[in-house]
Design a protein around this motif. Structure first.
Motif, mmCIF file in Angstrom:
data_model
loop_
_atom_site.group_PDB
_atom_site.id
_atom_site.type_symbol
_atom_site.label_atom_id
_atom_site.label_comp_id
_atom_site.label_asym_id
_atom_site.label_seq_id
_atom_site.Cartn_x
_atom_site.Cartn_y
_atom_site.Cartn_z
ATOM 1 N N THR A 107 -6.327 -1.089 -2.493
ATOM 2 C CA THR A 107 -5.162 -0.220 -2.297
ATOM 3 C C THR A 107 -5.368 1.116 -3.009
ATOM 4 O O THR A 107 -4.477 1.957 -3.028
ATOM 5 C CB THR A 107 -3.882 -0.879 -2.855
ATOM 6 O OG1 THR A 107 -4.108 -1.244 -4.213
ATOM 7 C CG2 THR A 107 -3.502 -2.113 -2.052
ATOM 8 N N PHE A 136 0.834 -1.210 0.000
ATOM 9 C CA PHE A 136 0.000 0.000 0.000
ATOM 10 C C PHE A 136 0.870 1.261 0.000
ATOM 11 O O PHE A 136 0.637 2.200 -0.780
ATOM 12 C CB PHE A 136 -0.917 -0.012 1.222
ATOM 13 C CG PHE A 136 -1.833 1.173 1.314
ATOM 14 C CD1 PHE A 136 -2.760 1.440 0.315
ATOM 15 C CD2 PHE A 136 -1.771 2.029 2.396
ATOM 16 C CE1 PHE A 136 -3.610 2.540 0.396
ATOM 17 C CE2 PHE A 136 -2.622 3.125 2.499
ATOM 18 C CZ PHE A 136 -3.532 3.380 1.491
ATOM 19 N N MET A 180 -6.281 2.223 5.023
ATOM 20 C CA MET A 180 -6.870 1.210 4.146
ATOM 21 C C MET A 180 -8.294 0.853 4.570
ATOM 22 O O MET A 180 -9.142 0.525 3.744
ATOM 23 C CB MET A 180 -5.990 -0.042 4.122
ATOM 24 C CG MET A 180 -4.645 0.175 3.430
ATOM 25 S SD MET A 180 -3.535 -1.251 3.564
ATOM 26 C CE MET A 180 -4.356 -2.397 2.441
ATOM 27 N N THR A 202 -9.941 3.913 1.517
ATOM 28 C CA THR A 202 -9.828 3.255 0.212
ATOM 29 C C THR A 202 -11.197 2.754 -0.234
ATOM 30 O O THR A 202 -12.142 2.680 0.555
ATOM 31 C CB THR A 202 -8.831 2.083 0.252
ATOM 32 O OG1 THR A 202 -9.276 1.117 1.219
ATOM 33 C CG2 THR A 202 -7.435 2.566 0.628
#
Length: 357
Positions: free
Chosen positions: A221, A177, A206, A210
């Motif tokens: 990601t 990431f 995340m 995301t």
């Protein structure tokens, strides 16, 4: 006539202690010296020559297995080595484990041949054998190249592709990431952040920032661009600064040290301006890449006031919850959702980074 039952097995034997020394990059002679120093000869009655012969035998086996470990699926399907399932998982897990301090040196660097050649600097800085640094570099590059184009959950993709544990997959997911978004990680201001801190921050981002869509084009990601654009609307809180401050101060007066409360009362405008300005810029990729640098600059405001980590945590808890009491946020579901998602990351990252040595 005497009957003798003979059982022949070609199962590959793995000595966890010798395998660990091989994983860590020690040569066979170094491994023998380490085992001898630990008193293996005295414990087993084996001579140094016998220990050396055993270590060499194991090292040959592990060297032959290494090509298969580079592609764990091949290790699972091959028939040249008879390996029990539990042993196979041990081989893979240990091979893909990494040292936090080595990975910290690799964060933010391109996984290029040039940087691989410069790993002697990483070895010198971390005290880890060069061979171990190369294994870790190659594993990170291999995982990244394998999963970067696969849609879906990055953690599950790593687990399915490499047969590692969920915890190790989570660690690799954070590395992938960080590389995917190309976050700035090498600035001096960030040098004290250890990998464990980066992992906590990445997991928060995340989880909340995301995309959470389902389908063949879903990459977890990838930053949620619509959400980042919505963050610009949080500027409405600038006009509610006095009201917000009053609520926060009432909430925190009984909870903070007097010194921290005095700093809060005097500098609330600075704190809130910095937090809201950051929110309004994150839709631009260059600003997102500098996210952690921006976090560190905001934290400088609190460091100037010598805030404790505990008081900082209390501040972000109150700062978040009190904003939700303002009608401008409370009566707008989209804005409320954006604020909560924004602060769930900001609060975690700020406290984790502030606590870094």
């Amino acid at each position: 006539m005497t009957e003798v039952d003979v059982f022949i097995s070609n199962y590959t034997l793995v000595d966890p202690e010798i395998y660990q020394l091989w994983i860590e990059g020690y040569t066979a002679s170094e491994a023998v010296a380490i085992l001898d120093k630990k008193g293996l000869g005295k414990q087993t009655g084996a001579t140094l020559e016998l220990i050396a012969s055993d270590v060499l035998d194991h090292y040959r086996t592990y060297s032959l297995l290494e090509k298969l470990l580079n592609n764990p699926y091949k290790l699972k399907e091959q028939s040249a080595f008879q390996i029990e399932p539990e042993t196979r998982l041990l081989l893979i897990e240990k091979y893909y484990e990494f040292d936090d301090d080595v990975v910290r040196e690799l964060l933010g660097k391109k996984l290029s041949s040039k940087n691989r050649k410069d790993l002697d600097e990483v070895s010198d800085k971390t005290g880890k054998p060069l061979k171990s640094c190369r294994r870790q570099f190659d594993n990170i590059k291999r995982v990244y190249k394998t999963v970067e184009e696969i849609p879906g959950s990055i953690i599950e993709n790593i687990r399915k592709s490499f047969y590692v544990s969920e915890e190790l997959a989570k660690q690799y997911a954070c590395i992938v990431f960080l590389s995917s978004i190309r976050f700035e990680t090498s600035k001096k201001k960030l040098s004290t952040m250890q990998f464990s801190a980066w992992k906590k921050c990445c997991e928060a981002i995340m989880t909340h920032w995301t995309y959470k869509l389902i389908g063949p084009e879903y990459y977890d990601t990838e930053m949620d661009k619509e959400f980042l654009l919505e963050l610009r609307e949080l500027k409405v809180l600038v006009d509610r600064e006095k009201e917000h401050k009053q609520l926060v101060c009432v909430n925190l007066k009984p909870k903070l040290l007097q010194k921290s409360f005095t700093e809060l009362d005097a500098n609330f405008r600075k704190y809130t301006a910095a937090i809201l300005t950051l929110a309004s810029t994150l839709h631009r990729s260059r600003d997102m890449k500098n996210l952690f640098v921006e976090f560190s600059q905001i934290l400088d405001l609190f460091k100037t006031g010598n805030w404790t980590t505990h008081d900082l945590q209390q501040f972000f808890n109150a700062y978040n919850s009190c904003a939700l009491e303002l009608d401008v946020i409370r009566n707008d579901p989209t804005l409320k959702n954006s604020w909560e998602k924004y602060m769930k990351v900001v609060g975690v990252c700020m406290v984790v980074m502030y606590a870094a040595p």
